[in-house]
Design a protein around this motif. Structure first.
Motif, PDB file in Angstrom:
ATOM      1  N   PRO A 174     -44.575  79.156 -53.278  1.00 46.24           N
ATOM      2  CA  PRO A 174     -43.667  80.542 -53.431  1.00 46.24           C
ATOM      3  C   PRO A 174     -44.023  80.808 -52.579  1.00 46.24           C
ATOM      4  N   GLU A 175     -44.839  80.871 -51.367  1.00 52.42           N
ATOM      5  CA  GLU A 175     -44.728  81.221 -50.102  1.00 52.42           C
ATOM      6  C   GLU A 175     -44.304  80.197 -49.108  1.00 52.42           C
TER       7      GLU A 175
ATOM      8  N   VAL B 136     -57.174  73.978 -60.188  1.00 54.88           N
ATOM      9  CA  VAL B 136     -55.954  73.678 -61.075  1.00 54.88           C
ATOM     10  C   VAL B 136     -56.829  73.840 -62.592  1.00 54.88           C
ATOM     11  N   ASP B 137     -57.948  73.699 -62.750  1.00 55.46           N
ATOM     12  CA  ASP B 137     -58.748  74.436 -64.081  1.00 55.46           C
ATOM     13  C   ASP B 137     -59.195  75.459 -64.397  1.00 55.46           C
ATOM     14  N   VAL B 138     -59.599  76.049 -62.867  1.00 45.26           N
ATOM     15  CA  VAL B 138     -59.436  77.164 -63.271  1.00 45.26           C
ATOM     16  C   VAL B 138     -58.547  78.624 -63.393  1.00 45.26           C
ATOM     17  N   VAL B 139     -59.239  78.987 -64.650  1.00 49.63           N
ATOM     18  CA  VAL B 139     -58.431  80.261 -64.212  1.00 49.63           C
ATOM     19  C   VAL B 139     -58.723  81.785 -63.174  1.00 49.63           C
ATOM     20  N   ASP B 191     -51.188  81.793 -54.799  1.00 49.08           N
ATOM     21  CA  ASP B 191     -50.093  82.034 -54.660  1.00 49.08           C
ATOM     22  C   ASP B 191     -49.337  81.172 -56.252  1.00 49.08           C
ATOM     23  N   THR B 192     -49.800  79.965 -56.657  1.00 44.48           N
ATOM     24  CA  THR B 192     -48.874  80.033 -57.177  1.00 44.48           C
ATOM     25  C   THR B 192     -49.954  79.712 -58.603  1.00 44.48           C
ATOM     26  N   ASP B 193     -50.549  80.599 -58.963  1.00 40.42           N
ATOM     27  CA  ASP B 193     -51.410  81.224 -60.344  1.00 40.42           C
ATOM     28  C   ASP B 193     -51.990  79.750 -60.987  1.00 40.42           C
ATOM     29  N   PHE B 195     -50.942  76.545 -60.389  1.00 35.09           N
ATOM     30  CA  PHE B 195     -49.570  76.045 -60.691  1.00 35.09           C
ATOM     31  C   PHE B 195     -49.655  76.097 -62.014  1.00 35.09           C
ATOM     32  N   SER B 196     -49.992  77.530 -62.668  1.00 38.48           N
ATOM     33  CA  SER B 196     -49.516  77.238 -64.283  1.00 38.48           C
ATOM     34  C   SER B 196     -48.501  77.668 -64.775  1.00 38.48           C
ATOM     35  N   GLN B 197     -48.010  78.503 -63.510  1.00 38.85           N
ATOM     36  CA  GLN B 197     -45.898  78.414 -63.758  1.00 38.85           C
ATOM     37  C   GLN B 197     -45.289  77.529 -63.968  1.00 38.85           C
ATOM     38  N   TYR B 198     -45.760  76.723 -63.640  1.00 39.75           N
ATOM     39  CA  TYR B 198     -45.242  74.719 -63.429  1.00 39.75           C
ATOM     40  C   TYR B 198     -45.631  73.874 -64.354  1.00 39.75           C
ATOM     41  N   GLN B 199     -46.514  74.457 -65.161  1.00 35.64           N
ATOM     42  CA  GLN B 199     -47.612  73.432 -65.985  1.00 35.64           C
ATOM     43  C   GLN B 199     -46.239  73.792 -67.444  1.00 35.64           C
TER      44      GLN B 199
END
Lengths: 199, 199
Positions: A174-175, B136-139, B191-193, B195-199
Motif C-alpha cells: 500500500p505504500e 506472513v504467519d505472524v500477527v 504495511d500490508t499487515d 499481507f492479511s488484507q490480501y488473503q
C-alpha cells in the motif's frame, strides 16, 4: 533470470561528475546505485541470476550482470565509480554494441525504449503499479522484468512503452516505495515464491 | 511505533572519519546509513512513526526520530554527515541523557544492552532469525522492535540479550539479507499487515 530496468532521468551522460555529490550534481545517481546494491547483494553472496540496466538520461544504458560481476561493493560511492568508469569509455560504444568497462559491467549507447525492447524479449515484463494486483496473488513469472524510475515518476511515453509490453500489473504494497526498496521487496516476493511455500 | 536497533560493530566513535570512505575506514557506516534510509523514506514522505537507533561500537547510540527529523536525505553520505555531527558533540552527552545534535537526531552515551533495554520497554522485540516463523504467519505486534546487525553476525552476548527480550522469532524469507534490506522487507510486511488484507 530476474532483470531490473531503472530509469535515471537526470543521470549524468559523461564522467564529469563528483563522487562527493551523487544526490545533487550527479542527478540522483545515489538512487540508481542503491538499486544495484538491492538487486545483487545477499548477506554473504551475490545474486548471480540477476541483471540490472541503468538507463542514463535516455542516452546510455549501463548493464550489471550478476554472473560476471567482480569488484562490486554495496556502498553507493563505489558503484557510482563503476558507472563513471563506464561513461569514461562511452566513445567505444558504437551503435548498439555494448562495451564491457569492468568485469560484469557494460555500457551500450541506447536509451529506454531499445533497452526495454531487448530485455522484454528475454523475459516477462511486470508493471509495478499502485492499482495492480497484490503481489501475493500473482504467480511469479520465471524470468520477470521490472521497470523502475528514479525520484521522478515515469513520463507518459515511458508508461506507454511499459504498458505495451507488460504481461502483469502488480502492487508491492500500500505504500509508494523508492525504486531500490521496490527491488528488495520484489526479490523477497520471488524468493518466497509469492510466499506460497508458507501458505 | 516501529523501532529498529542496528549494531555497528566497527562503527566510528569519534568524528575523525572521512565521508569519502564509509565502507572502509569508517567501519561500514554505509550499511548503517542505508538502514536509516530504508527505515524512513517513502516515495514522497518520511515515515513519522519510526525510530532508528544506531549503536556505534557498543559505546554510543545515535537515534533518529521520524516525528522530529529534518534535513534527512536518502543518500549515504548526507546521513553519515549527520552521524559525524552527532559524534562531534559526544562530550555533551553525559550519563544516559541524550543530546540532540540536529533536528530529530540525538546521541546518547550508551551501548547495545542499555539501548535495547530502553527500547524493549516501549515495544515488542521481534527476533529476526532464519529458523523463525515465516513472517506472513505472524500477527504483527503494534509496536515492533527489530534488532539488526551490520556486516558482522551478532556476537554470543548480543544474541543472548536479544533472545532474553524477544517475544517472537520471525524469518523474513529464505535468503539471508543485508540489514537495510531486512528493514525494507519488515516495513512491507507491516504495511500490508502480514499481507492479511490480501488473503
Amino acid at each position: 533470470m530476474r532483470q531490473f530496468v531503472v530509469i535515471g532521468h537526470d543521470a549524468p551522460t559523461t564522467p564529469d561528475f563528483s563522487l562527493d555529490d551523487l544526490a545533487g550534481a550527479a542527478g540522483r545517481l545515489d538512487v540508481l546505485c542503491r538499486c544495484v546494491t538491492s538487486a545483487f547483494f545477499l548477506s554473504h553472496a551475490i545474486r548471480e541470476d540477476v541483471r540490472v540496466h541503468l538507463v542514463l538520461a535516455d542516452e546510455y544504458t549501463v548493464t550489471f550482470d550478476g554472473a560476471e560481476l567482480r569488484r562490486l561493493n554495496p556502498d553507493e560511492r563505489s558503484t557510482a565509480a563503476l558507472i563513471r568508469k563506464a561513461l569514461g569509455e562511452r566513445e567505444e560504444a558504437i551503435g548498439h554494441v555494448p562495451v564491457e568497462t569492468s568485469p560484469g559491467v557494460s555500457l551500450t549507447r541506447r536509451g529506454f525504449e531499445p533497452t526495454l525492447s531487448a530485455v522484454a524479449a528475454e523475459g516477462t515484463v511486470v508493471q509495478l503499479h499502485e492499482d495492480g494486483d497484490p503481489v501475493v496473488d500473482v504467480v511469479p513469472p520465471t524470468d520477470p522484468v521490472f521497470v523502475l524510475s528514479d525520484h521522478h515518476d515515469f513520463g507518459a511515453e515511458e508508461t506507454e512503452q511499459i504498458e505495451a509490453r507488460a504481461e502483469a500489473r502488480v502492487s508491492l504494497g500500500p505504500e509508494p516505495l523508492h525504486a531500490d526498496h521496490a527491488v528488495t521487496v520484489a526479490h523477497n516476493y520471488l524468493d518466497t515464491d509469492g510466499f506460497s511455500q508458507y501458505q
